[in-house]
Design an enzyme around this catalytic site. Structure first.
Site, PDB file in Angstrom:
ATOM      1  N   CYS A   1      17.397  20.252  11.449  1.00 43.69           N
ATOM      2  CA  CYS A   1      18.712  20.184  10.942  1.00 43.69           C
ATOM      3  C   CYS A   1      18.955  19.357   9.315  1.00 43.69           C
ATOM      4  O   CYS A   1      20.004  19.772   9.078  1.00 43.69           O
ATOM      5  CB  CYS A   1      19.009  19.620  11.938  1.00 43.69           C
TER       6      CYS A   1
ATOM      7  N   GLU B   1      23.040  14.478  17.370  1.00 46.89           N
ATOM      8  CA  GLU B   1      22.648  15.048  16.088  1.00 46.89           C
ATOM      9  C   GLU B   1      22.988  16.129  16.453  1.00 46.89           C
ATOM     10  O   GLU B   1      21.382  16.955  16.633  1.00 46.89           O
ATOM     11  CB  GLU B   1      21.884  14.487  15.897  1.00 46.89           C
TER      12      GLU B   1
END
Length: 502
Positions: free
Chosen positions: A294, A260
């Protein structure tokens, strides 16, 4: 309200059930984000501790004293870990707030994840996630069992380390893997407290001491662990550049890796959107985790005729934020974790302004500390805004029609999260389905997923292999298919037996 004393704990690693303070210094000075003052040097586990941890993990995997337990027994141990963690959540979330700069009000909200991840993993074990089967035409049963791949490495970043470590470690433990967690060097304490609590709960349930281990260090420690053949499966959350390196090493070793990575996430404001709602969602996406997220806002894509109104709405909300010490429970927006990250975000903004853009500071912040005001940048060339700026910064892109809006949302190469806001939910969902991202939320900005049982995918530069409750557990496993085929029989060419052979 005046903050209470700040958390301070010696950084120590956990190897084969033994805690030991780390004394090998790294080339980074740790800071109090609220003041910018140095509070010590980053430290790493000694090479011999890293070696001992790897040896203990591979030995445990070989003897199957954890993997060989019934799923219900492993589930019970995970629930014991959850209970131990939950008793220490206040301590964990304070450590996270102090080290990351994220306000205590936000880290406390995320605190439910640290114990909850272990409970969810246990529940999926009890539901039979690792078992499936089929029946052959002759009536014989075929078993499909998901088995652990081997020692697992979980690498977590500095922005919300304890919740991420909990999700990754609980999933790998549920799969049957011995787990090595690598804590972030800038914010190690929350992860250390999490592992300490989880290890105590697991030990009380009779789990072996090498089952959950913790190591400290920077990218060099992480690279050594990723490259070691004794690590058989990796889950990594971090920047895209580091993720490329991890992927390359795992690809050569043919070991599964879950990544990720970064995001440059768009918020598309539909022409019928309520400008106050659009402004609120933009403000929330800029300031969640102080923009150190993020899935934070990267691009505000707004109809040209609504541009001024949406910016004014966001600015009005952001100007009213309570800015200050992250340990003050009344603080709504805090500093970045480290001065080097603040400097990197500012350098990216300065590069855009040098190209003719204008940065709009949307709230006042203290001069002291690692504070960076939320910034919306207008007038930047679109091609210059495709890289992620990890912080409370987003570029603004006016559009003329829906086709242009979708193109602006999709031009960065990232594909982690997308957002659409509009009164007509049907129309907004239609646009959301055209955004190239793993998850797209309509009229929402939560840090949580749309549903706990749906995957959390990452497209393009944002990563590889879906995360999620089931997805992450299964990532740490391989399918083993077993069954009785029966007596071998010869067949003439062209029969079904030959056509089914591989």
């Amino acid at each position: 309200m005046k903050p209470t004393a700040k958390p301070c704990a010696a950084v120590a690693d956990l190897v084969d059930g033994v805690w030991q303070p780390c004394s090998r210094e790294l080339g980074v000075v740790l800071e109090d984000p609220a003041t910018g003052e140095p509070v010590g040097r980053g430290v790493a586990s000694a090479p011999e501790r890293v070696e001992r941890a790897l040896a203990a993990a591979v030995s445990l995997h070989a003897d199957e004293s954890w993997a060989g337990l019934a799923d219900e027994v492993r589930a019970g141990a995970l629930e014991a870990a959850a209970a131990s963690i939950e008793a220490r959540v206040p301590e964990i979330v304070r450590a996270e707030a102090y080290a990351t700069g994220v306000p205590l009000a936000q880290t406390s909200g995320l605190g439910v994840i640290v114990g909850g991840a272990f409970r969810m993993a246990a529940a999926r074990l009890r539901a039979g996630l690792l078992h499936a089967g089929a029946v052959r035409p002759d009536g014989r049963s075929v078993e499909v069992r998901r088995a652990p791949l081997g020692p697992a490495l979980c690498v977590v970043p500095y922005n919300a380390p304890a919740p991420m470590a909990a999700h990754k470690a609980a999933s790998a433990l549920a799969a049957g893997c011995p787990v090595v967690v690598k804590a972030p060097e800038l914010a190690p304490s929350g992860t250390q407290l999490l592992v300490e609590a989880a290890a105590e709960g697991l030990a009380a349930a009779g789990a072996p001491p090498a089952l959950l281990q913790l190591l400290h260090g920077d990218g060099a420690t992480g690279a050594r662990l990723v490259a070691d053949d004794r690590i058989r499966v990796v889950s990594f959350t971090g920047g895209t550049a580091a993720g490329r390196d991890v992927a390359a090493v795992c690809g050569r070793a043919l070991k599964p890796v879950q990544l990720e990575l970064g995001g440059n996430n768009p918020l598309i404001v539909m022409p019928d959107a309520d400008v106050d709602v659009a402004g609120r969602i933009a403000a929330e996406l800029l300031t969640t985790l102080n923009g150190q997220w993020c899935r934070a806002l990267g691009r505000l894509v707004v109809p040209a005729r609504l541009l001024t109104d949406v910016l004014d709405a966001a600015a009005g909300l952001l100007a009213a934020l309570r800015v200050g010490d992250p340990l003050d429970p009344d603080t709504a927006y805090g500093p970045l974790a480290h001065s080097r990250h603040r400097a990197k975000a500012l350098a990216a903004v300065e590069a855009l302004t040098a190209a003719g853009a204008k940065a709009h500071a949307l709230t006042g912040v203290p001069e002291r500390g690692n504070f960076l005001p939320p910034l919306l940048v207008t007038g930047a060339p679109e091609a210059a805004t495709r890289e992620e700026i990890f912080g409370p910064v987003a570029t603004v892109h006016p559009y003329a029609d829906e086709t242009e809006a979708v193109a602006l949302a999709n031009s960065t190469g990232y594909g982690l999260e997308g957002y659409v806001v509009g009164r007509d939910e049907t129309a907004a969902l239609s646009v959301a389905r055209r955004v190239r991202a793993g998850e797209v939320k309509v009229n929402g900005s939560s840090v949580l997923s749309l549903h706990p049982e749906t995957p959390r995918p990452a497209w393009g530069l944002s990563g590889l292999v879906d995360e999620g409750t089931d997805e992450t557990i299964l990532h740490f496993t391989g399918a083993r298919v077993t069954g009785v085929e029966g007596a071998f029989a010869l067949h003439s060419p062209g029969t079904g037996a030959e056509r089914g052979a591989r």
